[in-house]
Design an enzyme around this catalytic site. Structure first.
Site, PDB file in Angstrom:
ATOM      1  N   TYR A  74      15.698  11.114  60.396  1.00 54.90           N
ATOM      2  CA  TYR A  74      14.877   9.994  59.923  1.00 54.90           C
ATOM      3  C   TYR A  74      14.069   9.484  61.100  1.00 54.90           C
ATOM      4  O   TYR A  74      14.624   9.156  62.145  1.00 54.90           O
ATOM      5  CB  TYR A  74      15.768   8.864  59.394  1.00 54.90           C
ATOM      6  CG  TYR A  74      15.050   7.535  59.240  1.00 54.90           C
ATOM      7  CD1 TYR A  74      14.451   7.183  58.037  1.00 54.90           C
ATOM      8  CD2 TYR A  74      14.956   6.634  60.301  1.00 54.90           C
ATOM      9  CE1 TYR A  74      13.772   5.979  57.901  1.00 54.90           C
ATOM     10  CE2 TYR A  74      14.277   5.429  60.171  1.00 54.90           C
ATOM     11  CZ  TYR A  74      13.689   5.111  58.974  1.00 54.90           C
ATOM     12  OH  TYR A  74      13.013   3.922  58.842  1.00 54.90           O
ATOM     13  N   HIS A 102      18.523  -6.541  60.467  1.00 52.97           N
ATOM     14  CA  HIS A 102      17.407  -5.678  60.080  1.00 52.97           C
ATOM     15  C   HIS A 102      16.910  -5.977  58.664  1.00 52.97           C
ATOM     16  O   HIS A 102      15.806  -5.567  58.284  1.00 52.97           O
ATOM     17  CB  HIS A 102      17.872  -4.218  60.159  1.00 52.97           C
ATOM     18  CG  HIS A 102      16.788  -3.234  60.437  1.00 52.97           C
ATOM     19  ND1 HIS A 102      15.507  -3.368  59.946  1.00 52.97           N
ATOM     20  CD2 HIS A 102      16.776  -2.088  61.154  1.00 52.97           C
ATOM     21  CE1 HIS A 102      14.779  -2.343  60.344  1.00 52.97           C
ATOM     22  NE2 HIS A 102      15.518  -1.555  61.081  1.00 52.97           N
ATOM     23  N   THR A 161      11.075   6.449  61.716  1.00 50.78           N
ATOM     24  CA  THR A 161      10.352   5.356  61.087  1.00 50.78           C
ATOM     25  C   THR A 161       8.859   5.649  61.057  1.00 50.78           C
ATOM     26  O   THR A 161       8.255   5.960  62.084  1.00 50.78           O
ATOM     27  CB  THR A 161      10.583   4.044  61.857  1.00 50.78           C
ATOM     28  OG1 THR A 161      11.979   3.805  61.960  1.00 50.78           O
ATOM     29  CG2 THR A 161       9.916   2.882  61.149  1.00 50.78           C
ATOM     30  N   LEU A 200      -1.434  15.719  74.020  1.00 48.10           N
ATOM     31  CA  LEU A 200      -0.228  15.783  73.197  1.00 48.10           C
ATOM     32  C   LEU A 200       0.170  14.381  72.783  1.00 48.10           C
ATOM     33  O   LEU A 200       0.024  13.433  73.563  1.00 48.10           O
ATOM     34  CB  LEU A 200       0.915  16.426  73.998  1.00 48.10           C
ATOM     35  CG  LEU A 200       0.634  17.836  74.525  1.00 48.10           C
ATOM     36  CD1 LEU A 200       1.715  18.253  75.505  1.00 48.10           C
ATOM     37  CD2 LEU A 200       0.517  18.845  73.382  1.00 48.10           C
ATOM     38  N   HIS A 201       0.673  14.246  71.551  1.00 47.03           N
ATOM     39  CA  HIS A 201       1.092  12.919  71.096  1.00 47.03           C
ATOM     40  C   HIS A 201       2.474  12.609  71.668  1.00 47.03           C
ATOM     41  O   HIS A 201       3.430  13.363  71.431  1.00 47.03           O
ATOM     42  CB  HIS A 201       1.130  12.854  69.566  1.00 47.03           C
ATOM     43  CG  HIS A 201       1.183  11.459  69.055  1.00 47.03           C
ATOM     44  ND1 HIS A 201       2.271  10.624  69.266  1.00 47.03           N
ATOM     45  CD2 HIS A 201       0.272  10.714  68.366  1.00 47.03           C
ATOM     46  CE1 HIS A 201       2.042   9.446  68.720  1.00 47.03           C
ATOM     47  NE2 HIS A 201       0.835   9.477  68.170  1.00 47.03           N
ATOM     48  N   PRO A 202       2.609  11.502  72.416  1.00 48.93           N
ATOM     49  CA  PRO A 202       3.888  11.185  73.064  1.00 48.93           C
ATOM     50  C   PRO A 202       5.063  11.093  72.102  1.00 48.93           C
ATOM     51  O   PRO A 202       6.151  11.593  72.398  1.00 48.93           O
ATOM     52  CB  PRO A 202       3.607   9.832  73.739  1.00 48.93           C
ATOM     53  CG  PRO A 202       2.134   9.850  74.005  1.00 48.93           C
ATOM     54  CD  PRO A 202       1.536  10.565  72.843  1.00 48.93           C
ATOM     55  N   ASP A 203       4.870  10.473  70.946  1.00 51.26           N
ATOM     56  CA  ASP A 203       5.969  10.342  69.984  1.00 51.26           C
ATOM     57  C   ASP A 203       6.403  11.709  69.476  1.00 51.26           C
ATOM     58  O   ASP A 203       7.593  12.019  69.410  1.00 51.26           O
ATOM     59  CB  ASP A 203       5.539   9.462  68.803  1.00 51.26           C
ATOM     60  CG  ASP A 203       6.548   9.510  67.666  1.00 51.26           C
ATOM     61  OD1 ASP A 203       7.746   9.283  67.934  1.00 51.26           O
ATOM     62  OD2 ASP A 203       6.152   9.798  66.523  1.00 51.26           O
TER      63      ASP A 203
END
Length: 620
Positions: A442, A330, A444, A417-420
């Site tokens: 957290y 990462h 991202t 609706l926002h999926p995330d």
């Protein structure tokens, strides 16, 4: 499934060069200090008592009028002379200073999505499929090298920074005694020659061969497969190799010492290390036979035996039964690079129905070269130790992957609706149901609309999310009230995510102020030693480490940030939601299977809540 989509129509363009917009990107801004501290205080509220909050509020006020004000002023000055004031700090503080092994603490990985269509598990297919997938991966590499990869855009149409694609290939994290450093070796066509070889690891032996010829034409899948078959045939008739790759599983300081020892033992070792560190990618042939998504995650994130060079930015793993995965460090790149290249592969495999459509003629290629290191007893002892240590950590990681199939992106978008956001609230609700308390989270948030931007922390455990979660657990709360609280929490999440993408969260700004003070040898400001800082997730103490990896077929996973935490990455398809949850087996309070099942139950409850809430809303 990827269907008949053409990967080159989606990813390739000749209209503008991939990196032509880099100099036009805005510099990374420094947020307003009062806004940062307001956001921080807001994120602390769910995790402390009113009395503790008043104490934290006082500490924050002292910081704002004292050392924080001075450090902020100095950060503004620093930003005047840098297009990204955070970049070098982030690489170092978030990754390179860490002394723990890269795998499985820093890497991310997951299965190739082709397991669900063209490439289900099938004996005898490993080498053929490896040839196809590596060839496809190199086609993506070629798009980057020729600067034909289409520039990403955000939801508002802003062009995004593409710098991380330069860091995805021929990159290696080099261990240091106190701090590591990154070695970048990839070059675009306009910059000159670039490494053309891959490294292959099998049976604890290390090989290399050029997978791109002198004219920078990629070897065909039959040619790649032929080279891989030669390696496999050799290893099958010879004893296990040295296992030098296992040294990367040591903690960073001992690994740095062993690397220095290797170079001192013989000049050839230096050249072998450079060959590995500059390779386009590492290919691992693995005798494991994972048949489920869970097993693929378990193997890809750091399975045993350890025969993978984890310090590379790209590792492709091909299992005996033809399934595949990837495992990446990462440090140099975020997951979106791997998502893009893996989705390209998925489209390529689907379009060609898993079979090479071009010439099957194989050129007379140079034989793969084996890298046999000069080792001594100290090196051998450390290889043994590394294997033992890695197996202990790897066995401690519990992975669970599962598809939720009752609804997906289509249903949520239809309901505006926002999926995330919806999944994030499901995670909050599930955590609260299990642990009876809020979990600092957290998520991202990409800041790639800025020059060399990577991520900001979106703290998605809000007071609003907590109040809604409590209402869902209360049988006396009406469906309309639950729905209204859900909408309130959703709107808060959407607003915070939008702010975070503008670097207006609180974590990156606070990190900059902390590191500036550290550089000057100042005492650590009280805001960072206050218990509320850790309780709210500060210093990498997030109970939920989450990321939404998009609307493609690709997703991956990471290990939890803390002993009693969860890692949860997910992606969204039109009719389903896929997630991977990780936990540490050593913690008796967390279990990835229990958490995943609870998330699925929460998603179902939320679907019912939306239906009832909207029906009631329509009648009003």
């Amino acid at each position: 499934m990827a269907g008949n989509l053409d990967p080159d129509l989606i990813y390739s363009t000749t209209e503008e060069k991939t990196f032509s917009n880099q100099d036009k990107l805005p510099p990374l801004p420094v947020p307003d200090l009062s806004h940062t501290l307001d956001r921080y205080l807001d994120s602390v509220k769910p995790h402390v008592t009113p009395e503790q909050y008043r104490q934290t509020e006082f500490i924050v006020q002292q910081f704002a009028s004292g050392v924080g004000k001075q450090l902020h002023k100095e950060l503004l000055e620093k930003a005047k002379h840098s297009r990204n004031w955070l970049e070098s700090w982030w690489d170092s503080a978030a990754y390179l200073e860490g002394r723990y092994p890269v795998a499985p603490h820093v890497n991310f990985g997951g299965p190739g999505p082709y397991i669900h269509h063209v490439y289900p598990p099938k004996a005898g297919t490993q080498i053929h499929r490896a040839g196809m997938i590596l060839h496809s991966s190199l086609k993506f590499w070629q798009l980057v090298r020729q600067e034909k990869l289409r520039i990403d855009k955000d939801s508002k149409g802003n062009k995004m920074c593409m710098n991380q694609f330069l860091r995805a290939y021929s990159t290696c994290r080099i261990p240091g005694v106190h701090v590591d450093h990154l070695s970048f070796n990839f070059k675009t066509e306009s910059q000159g020659d670039t490494p053309r070889h891959a490294v292959v690891m099998y049976k604890e032996r290390i090989f290399t061969f050029d997978c791109v010829d002198e004219d920078y034409d990629i070897l065909t899948p039959p040619e790649i497969s032929q080279q891989l078959q030669k390696i496999k045939d050799f290893c099958k008739t010879h004893p296990q190799g040295q296992g030098v790759g296992a040294l990367t599983a040591l903690e960073r300081t001992p690994w740095a010492e062993m690397r220095s020892r290797l170079m001192a033992l013989h000049p050839e070792n230096f050249h072998y290390l450079k060959t590995i560190e500059t390779a386009i990618c590492v290919v691992t042939l693995d005798d494991a036979n994972p048949t489920s998504e869970v097993e693929l995650f378990q193997e890809s994130l750091g399975g045993t035996p350890i025969d993978k060079w984890f310090d590379k930015s790209l590792n492709l793993i091909f299992f005996e039964n033809g399934t595949a995965g990837s495992n990446c460090d990462h440090t140099p790149v975020d997951a979106m690079v791997l998502v893009a290249s893996t989705y390209y592969n998925d489209l390529f495999i689907a379009k060609n129905k898993g079979k090479w459509q071009g010439s099957t003629t194989k050129r007379d290629l140079q034989e793969p070269i084996q890298l046999i290191f000069h080792v001594d007893d100290v090196i051998r002892d450390n290889i043994i130790k590394a294997k033992i240590d890695h197996k202990q950590v790897s066995d401690n990681l519990q992975c669970n992957a599962k598809f939720y199939t009752k609804y997906g992106k289509t249903y949520l978008r239809r309901n505006k609706l926002h999926p995330d956001t919806h999944v994030q609230l499901a995670l909050q609700y599930a955590y609260y149901k299990i642990h009876k308390k809020p979990g600092p989270t957290y998520e991202t948030a990409t800041i790639r609309r800025f020059y060399n931007g990577r991520t900001e922390t979106m703290r998605s455990c809000t007071t609003e999310a907590l109040e809604w979660s409590k209402s869902m657990c209360n049988k006396n709360t009406s469906e309309q009230t639950k729905y209204n609280l859900y909408l309130k929490a959703s709107n808060k999440h959407n607003r915070l995510m939008s702010e975070a993408q503008e670097v207006k969260g609180c974590d990156r700004h606070l990190l900059g102020l902390y590191l500036l003070g550290r550089e000057q040898g100042l005492p650590v400001p009280q805001i960072f030693t206050d218990p509320a800082f850790t309780k709210s997730g500060g210093g990498g103490n997030f109970a939920l480490s989450t990321s939404f990896v998009g609307y493609t077929t690709v997703y991956g996973g990471v290990a939890p940030m803390i002993e009693d935490g969860y890692g949860c990455f997910y992606h969204m398809e039109p009719k389903q939601i896929a997630a991977v949850v990780t936990t540490w087996r050593s913690c008796k309070e967390t279990d990835s299977v229990v958490f995943m099942n609870e998330v699925h139950q929460c998603l179902t409850e939320m679907g019912n809540m939306i239906e009832k809430g909207q029906q009631t809303h329509a009648k009003l």
